[in-house]
Scaffold this motif. Structure first.
Motif, short mmCIF file in Angstrom:
data_model
loop_
_atom_site.label_atom_id
_atom_site.label_comp_id
_atom_site.label_asym_id
_atom_site.label_seq_id
_atom_site.Cartn_x
_atom_site.Cartn_y
_atom_site.Cartn_z
N LEU A 107 0.82 -1.20 0.00
CA LEU A 107 0.00 0.00 0.00
C LEU A 107 0.86 1.26 0.00
CD1 LEU A 107 -2.76 -1.22 2.45
CD2 LEU A 107 -3.06 -0.66 0.05
N MET A 108 2.06 1.16 0.58
CA MET A 108 2.99 2.28 0.55
C MET A 108 3.38 2.60 -0.90
SD MET A 108 6.62 2.71 2.57
CE MET A 108 5.89 2.68 4.21
N VAL A 109 3.59 1.56 -1.70
CA VAL A 109 3.92 1.76 -3.10
C VAL A 109 2.74 2.39 -3.83
CG1 VAL A 109 4.49 0.61 -5.28
CG2 VAL A 109 5.60 -0.11 -3.16
N ARG A 110 1.54 1.96 -3.52
CA ARG A 110 0.37 2.58 -4.13
C ARG A 110 0.28 4.06 -3.75
NH1 ARG A 110 -5.89 0.42 -4.48
NH2 ARG A 110 -6.77 2.38 -5.24
N TYR A 111 0.61 4.37 -2.51
CA TYR A 111 0.63 5.76 -2.03
C TYR A 111 1.65 6.57 -2.84
CZ TYR A 111 1.11 9.54 1.46
OH TYR A 111 1.15 10.76 2.11
N LEU A 112 2.82 5.98 -3.09
CA LEU A 112 3.85 6.63 -3.90
C LEU A 112 3.36 6.90 -5.32
CD1 LEU A 112 7.01 4.65 -2.75
CD2 LEU A 112 6.81 7.14 -2.74
N LYS A 113 2.58 6.01 -5.86
CA LYS A 113 2.10 6.17 -7.23
C LYS A 113 0.96 7.19 -7.35
CE LYS A 113 3.12 1.40 -8.70
NZ LYS A 113 2.50 0.11 -9.15
N GLU A 114 0.02 7.14 -6.41
CA GLU A 114 -1.21 7.88 -6.58
C GLU A 114 -1.27 9.21 -5.84
OE1 GLU A 114 -4.55 5.42 -5.71
OE2 GLU A 114 -3.84 3.75 -6.96
N LYS A 115 -0.72 9.26 -4.65
CA LYS A 115 -0.90 10.44 -3.81
C LYS A 115 0.33 11.35 -3.77
CE LYS A 115 -3.28 12.81 -0.73
NZ LYS A 115 -4.58 13.44 -1.05
N VAL A 116 1.50 10.76 -3.58
CA VAL A 116 2.72 11.55 -3.38
C VAL A 116 3.00 12.54 -4.51
CG1 VAL A 116 5.23 11.39 -3.12
CG2 VAL A 116 3.75 9.87 -1.82
N LYS A 118 1.21 14.38 -6.13
CA LYS A 118 0.35 15.55 -6.06
C LYS A 118 0.75 16.51 -4.94
CE LYS A 118 -3.52 12.65 -7.59
NZ LYS A 118 -4.85 12.12 -7.23
N LEU A 119 1.71 16.10 -4.11
CA LEU A 119 2.09 16.89 -2.94
C LEU A 119 3.30 17.78 -3.25
CD1 LEU A 119 1.81 14.03 -0.29
CD2 LEU A 119 0.06 15.71 -0.92
N LYS A 120 3.38 18.92 -2.56
CA LYS A 120 4.49 19.84 -2.76
C LYS A 120 5.82 19.21 -2.35
CE LYS A 120 1.86 24.13 -2.18
NZ LYS A 120 1.71 25.37 -1.36
N SER A 121 5.77 18.36 -1.34
CA SER A 121 6.99 17.72 -0.82
C SER A 121 7.23 16.36 -1.47
CB SER A 121 6.86 17.54 0.69
OG SER A 121 5.69 16.80 1.02
N ALA A 122 6.81 16.20 -2.72
CA ALA A 122 6.86 14.90 -3.39
C ALA A 122 8.27 14.30 -3.41
CB ALA A 122 6.32 15.02 -4.81
N ASP A 123 9.28 15.11 -3.75
CA ASP A 123 10.64 14.57 -3.85
C ASP A 123 11.15 14.06 -2.51
OD1 ASP A 123 10.73 15.08 -6.52
OD2 ASP A 123 11.87 16.94 -6.35
N MET A 124 10.98 14.87 -1.46
CA MET A 124 11.43 14.46 -0.13
C MET A 124 10.68 13.24 0.35
SD MET A 124 10.47 14.39 3.28
CE MET A 124 9.16 15.60 3.40
N LEU A 125 9.37 13.23 0.12
CA LEU A 125 8.55 12.12 0.59
C LEU A 125 8.89 10.83 -0.15
CD1 LEU A 125 6.41 11.71 2.71
CD2 LEU A 125 4.66 12.32 1.02
#
Length: 233
Positions: A107-116, A118-125
């Motif tokens: 589910l963490m990988v799915r989070y990386l694909k779908e949600k991250v 879209k976030l301003k901190s995408a690279d760090m996250l």
């Protein structure tokens, strides 16, 4: 209706002779009996017990497909059965069998694909989450490689993944547990270990990452239950 079946291993022991301890699959009682007969023929007095670390749960409900999954203890299985019965009393149906096939890491990988993205901190996250997966063991490393392949296939920018100059994350094996088996103790162990070599503010930010991750997981779960043929994939 819910039933339990103990599918744990059989353990044959001889008092004061740990070297003679052997374990057998739950479906091999004939091998257990044969081994015990051999020990008795040698003058030993073997004893056999069945462990309780693999409990098969079958849930049947009229009008629904049967659910079958395994849990690590009788206590955990009985708690879940009580929960299922309580939910049924309120007219709810949750497919626990499907949820036991997906891990937090997946589910963490799915989070990386779908949600991250879209976030301003995408690279760090992305860096943080990939590092956690890398430190969770070989399965985590394989998921990171699969994720990078997916990024390339979809034209996404791939993080270089230079994880050498950093403090290694510990106590993250639980990322590969089935989702319903994760406990607060798993996260607490991670926090306590991180506090030994990181500033509290850093650990707070990492806890915030997990908080956002589990909020995403709950959203996926709620949406999934509204689908005619729900799936985490």
């Amino acid at each position: 209706m819910a039933t339990l079946e103990n599918r744990s291993r059989f353990r044959v022991t001889v008092r004061n002779r740990e070297d003679l301890t052997r374990e057998f699959p739950f479906n091999a009682p004939a091998r257990v009996a044969s081994h015990m007969a051999e020990l008795r023929a040698q003058g030993f007095k073997p004893a056999v017990t069945q462990l309780e670390d693999t409990i098969l749960v079958r849930v049947r409900q009229k009008g629904r497909a049967p659910q079958t999954f395994t849990l690590p203890s009788v206590e955990t299985a009985e708690k879940l059965i009580r929960k299922i019965e309580e939910e049924r009393g309120r007219g709810l149906y949750v497919d626990y069998a499907r949820s036991h096939k997906v891990t937090v890491a997946q589910l963490m990988v799915r989070y990386l694909k779908e949600k991250v993205p879209k976030l301003k901190s995408a690279d760090m996250l992305t860096y943080k989450l990939e590092a956690m997966l890398m430190d969770s063991g070989p399965h985590g490393k394989a998921l990171v490689e699969e994720f990078k392949d997916w990024q390339k296939a979809h034209g996404r920018r791939v993080h270089p993944g230079s994880f050498q100059m950093r403090t290694t994350y510990g106590s993250l094996e639980w990322l590969h547990k089935p989702l319903p088996e994760v406990t607060t103790d798993d996260l607490n162990d991670f926090i306590e270990e991180r506090l030994q070599d990181s500033e509290p503010a850093t650990v707070d930010r990492e806890v915030d990452i997990f908080s956002a991750l589990f909020t995403f997981i709950l959203d996926v779960w709620k949406y999934r239950k509204r689908l005619p043929n729900p799936s985490f994939q």
